[in-house]
Design a protein around this motif. Structure first.
Motif, PDB file in Angstrom:
ATOM      1  N   GLY A  11       0.811  -1.198   0.000  1.00 20.36           N
ATOM      2  CA  GLY A  11       0.000   0.000   0.000  1.00 20.36           C
ATOM      3  C   GLY A  11       0.852   1.259   0.000  1.00 20.36           C
ATOM      4  O   GLY A  11       2.035   1.239  -0.352  1.00 20.36           O
ATOM      5  N   GLU A  12       0.262   2.364   0.433  1.00 22.92           N
ATOM      6  CA  GLU A  12       0.969   3.634   0.445  1.00 22.92           C
ATOM      7  C   GLU A  12       1.812   3.783   1.715  1.00 22.92           C
ATOM      8  O   GLU A  12       1.616   3.055   2.696  1.00 22.92           O
ATOM      9  CB  GLU A  12      -0.035   4.783   0.339  1.00 22.92           C
ATOM     10  CG  GLU A  12      -0.845   4.758  -0.955  1.00 22.92           C
ATOM     11  CD  GLU A  12      -1.794   5.934  -1.050  1.00 22.92           C
ATOM     12  OE1 GLU A  12      -1.971   6.647  -0.039  1.00 22.92           O
ATOM     13  OE2 GLU A  12      -2.350   6.151  -2.138  1.00 22.92           O
ATOM     14  N   ILE A  13       2.745   4.721   1.702  1.00 23.23           N
ATOM     15  CA  ILE A  13       3.530   5.008   2.899  1.00 23.23           C
ATOM     16  C   ILE A  13       2.578   5.511   3.982  1.00 23.23           C
ATOM     17  O   ILE A  13       1.772   6.416   3.742  1.00 23.23           O
ATOM     18  CB  ILE A  13       4.599   6.080   2.599  1.00 23.23           C
ATOM     19  CG1 ILE A  13       5.607   5.548   1.582  1.00 23.23           C
ATOM     20  CG2 ILE A  13       5.317   6.507   3.875  1.00 23.23           C
ATOM     21  CD1 ILE A  13       6.658   6.551   1.170  1.00 23.23           C
ATOM     22  N   PRO A  14       2.623   4.915   5.175  1.00 20.57           N
ATOM     23  CA  PRO A  14       1.663   5.289   6.228  1.00 20.57           C
ATOM     24  C   PRO A  14       1.695   6.780   6.548  1.00 20.57           C
ATOM     25  O   PRO A  14       2.764   7.367   6.732  1.00 20.57           O
ATOM     26  CB  PRO A  14       2.119   4.453   7.432  1.00 20.57           C
ATOM     27  CG  PRO A  14       2.837   3.282   6.828  1.00 20.57           C
ATOM     28  CD  PRO A  14       3.506   3.806   5.597  1.00 20.57           C
ATOM     29  N   LYS A  15       0.514   7.388   6.645  1.00 17.76           N
ATOM     30  CA  LYS A  15       0.417   8.832   6.863  1.00 17.76           C
ATOM     31  C   LYS A  15       0.927   9.236   8.247  1.00 17.76           C
ATOM     32  O   LYS A  15       1.418  10.368   8.423  1.00 17.76           O
ATOM     33  CB  LYS A  15      -1.054   9.255   6.708  1.00 17.76           C
ATOM     34  CG  LYS A  15      -1.289  10.751   6.839  1.00 17.76           C
ATOM     35  CD  LYS A  15      -0.686  11.506   5.670  1.00 17.76           C
ATOM     36  CE  LYS A  15      -0.768  13.020   5.824  1.00 17.76           C
ATOM     37  NZ  LYS A  15      -1.993  13.583   6.297  1.00 17.76           N
ATOM     38  N   PHE A  16       0.869   8.322   9.210  1.00 21.74           N
ATOM     39  CA  PHE A  16       1.280   8.714  10.564  1.00 21.74           C
ATOM     40  C   PHE A  16       2.772   9.035  10.631  1.00 21.74           C
ATOM     41  O   PHE A  16       3.239   9.684  11.571  1.00 21.74           O
ATOM     42  CB  PHE A  16       0.912   7.636  11.585  1.00 21.74           C
ATOM     43  CG  PHE A  16       1.759   6.389  11.539  1.00 21.74           C
ATOM     44  CD1 PHE A  16       2.984   6.340  12.190  1.00 21.74           C
ATOM     45  CD2 PHE A  16       1.310   5.258  10.876  1.00 21.74           C
ATOM     46  CE1 PHE A  16       3.753   5.191  12.166  1.00 21.74           C
ATOM     47  CE2 PHE A  16       2.074   4.110  10.844  1.00 21.74           C
ATOM     48  CZ  PHE A  16       3.298   4.070  11.486  1.00 21.74           C
ATOM     49  N   PHE A  17       3.549   8.617   9.607  1.00 18.39           N
ATOM     50  CA  PHE A  17       4.962   8.995   9.579  1.00 18.39           C
ATOM     51  C   PHE A  17       5.125  10.513   9.552  1.00 18.39           C
ATOM     52  O   PHE A  17       6.158  11.041   9.961  1.00 18.39           O
ATOM     53  CB  PHE A  17       5.654   8.392   8.352  1.00 18.39           C
ATOM     54  CG  PHE A  17       5.967   6.924   8.470  1.00 18.39           C
ATOM     55  CD1 PHE A  17       5.714   6.234   9.646  1.00 18.39           C
ATOM     56  CD2 PHE A  17       6.518   6.225   7.407  1.00 18.39           C
ATOM     57  CE1 PHE A  17       5.997   4.882   9.750  1.00 18.39           C
ATOM     58  CE2 PHE A  17       6.807   4.872   7.496  1.00 18.39           C
ATOM     59  CZ  PHE A  17       6.538   4.199   8.665  1.00 18.39           C
ATOM     60  N   SER A  18       4.103  11.215   9.056  1.00 18.27           N
ATOM     61  CA  SER A  18       4.200  12.678   8.950  1.00 18.27           C
ATOM     62  C   SER A  18       4.237  13.350  10.315  1.00 18.27           C
ATOM     63  O   SER A  18       4.582  14.537  10.422  1.00 18.27           O
ATOM     64  CB  SER A  18       3.028  13.223   8.139  1.00 18.27           C
ATOM     65  OG  SER A  18       1.793  12.969   8.794  1.00 18.27           O
TER      66      SER A  18
END
Length: 367
Positions: A11-18
């Motif tokens: 999937g996509e890079i997890p948004k919580f990394f932001s």
């Protein structure tokens, strides 16, 4: 630091990394991540090292990425107002070289943004095997320190610009498998540091430039100090294209290169005797052209030659012999398609005029 190498992430890079504002190193290589490379990834204030290699990212390069200042050496860059940036690793290889931008072997599309020219002091640019299109990126003219340029395996078209001859530090030029047309720039042959020319699988026409004496790094006396970059070697590959004319007599000056591939063009005339002076040759492919006359006896002086292909020309006369030269392709495939040659191994049909497709040419890959 976060490292998720070979963790089968999808999937996509997890948004919580932001939200990880203190993150310095993020390594996500060798997974199955997909989708577009998110813009927010480059707004992390402390991020210094980013490795997204060996994934399935698609889409365009974010056009106006401006990484936040970091107290650590930065190993990340794309485009935009970028200062103090060192390198990026987004390809199948994990490379950390100063001033390197490597986006090779992704599925990136569109044109290369002009904003790329704001990346100062770029020395290595690798965009190979994507789906970039349009003309030769004009931003490259600004990269006066560029040493390696790899645009192979894209959908670029038009002519190779004259300014390529102004990149005086260039060592490696890989433009294979695009749709470049018109002639090879004369200035290309004046780049004294150039050690590899890879222009195969384009639509180039015109003559091979005569002024080969400018390619100092391809000559034996200079080649002793050559620094090889990545997996590349020295060589000259312009197959297959639509080049015409004769092989320049000065080709013999390039006595430091291990391979010369001029196959699948419209070259004609005699094979120059000076090729026998190219004492470093291990591969020589002149097949599928319109060469006439005899095979030069000087070719028997090439002691390192391991592959020779002269097939599908209009050569005549007796095939030269010496104990080593006779061992090259004793099955006779080297000479097929030259019905007036004498001395080929018994049972070889030299008059076979069915030329192989360009998919069968001998060339170095661009990865």
């Amino acid at each position: 630091m976060l490292e998720f190498t070979s963790c089968n992430m999808r999937g996509e890079i997890p948004k919580f990394f932001s939200n990880l504002t203190s993150l310095i190193i993020l390594i996500l290589d060798n997974n199955s991540l997909s989708g577009a490379i998110p813009y927010w990834l480059f707004n992390l204030p402390s991020l210094s090292v980013l490795d997204l290699s060996m994934n399935n990212f698609k889409g365009v390069i974010p056009p106006t990425i401006q990484p936040k200042s970091s107290p650590y050496p930065i190993i990340i860059t794309l485009a935009g107002e970028v200062h103090g940036v060192r390198s990026i690793s987004l390809s199948r290889n994990k490379i950390h070289v100063s001033h390197l931008l490597n986006l090779g072997q992704n599925n990136l599309t569109g044109t290369v943004q002009k904003e790329l020219e704001r990346v100062i002091s770029l020395r290595y640019l690798d965009l190979n095997e994507n789906e970039f299109e349009g003309s030769f990126p004009t931003a490259i003219e600004k990269f006066q320190n560029l040493e390696m340029l790899n645009l192979a395996g894209n959908i670029f078209e038009g002519r190779i610009p004259k300014f390529i001859g102004d990149l005086h530090h260039l060592r490696i030029l890989m433009l294979a498998s695009n749709s470049y047309n018109e002639s090879m720039p004369e200035g290309l042959m004046m780049l004294e540091n150039l050690q590899y020319i890879g222009l195969s699988r384009n639509n180039l026409s015109g003559f091979i430039p005569e002024n080969l004496e400018g390619l100092k790094m391809m000559m034996k006396t200079q080649n002793q100090t050559t620094i090889f970059v990545c997996s590349y070697n020295t060589g000259f590959d312009v197959s297959p294209n639509a080049l015409t004319g004769k092989i320049p007599e000065k080709i013999g000056l390039l006595n430091g290169i291990p391979f010369l591939n001029l196959s699948h063009n419209n070259l004609f005339g005699l094979i120059p005797k000076s090729i026998g002076k190219m004492i470093s040759l291990e591969l020589l492919d002149l097949s599928c052209n319109n060469f006439t006359g005899e095979i030069p006896v000087t070719l028997t002086q090439l002691d390192f030659l391991a592959y020779l292909n002269l097939s599908y020309n209009n050569l005549s006369g007796r095939i030269p012999t010496n104990p080593y030269f006779d061992t090259l392709y004793q099955d006779g495939t080297t000479y097929i398609g030259n019905k007036y040659l004498c001395g080929a191994p018994d049972g070889i049909n030299r008059s076979n005029n069915k030329r192989p497709s360009t998919n069968e040419t001998t060339e170095n890959r661009y990865d």
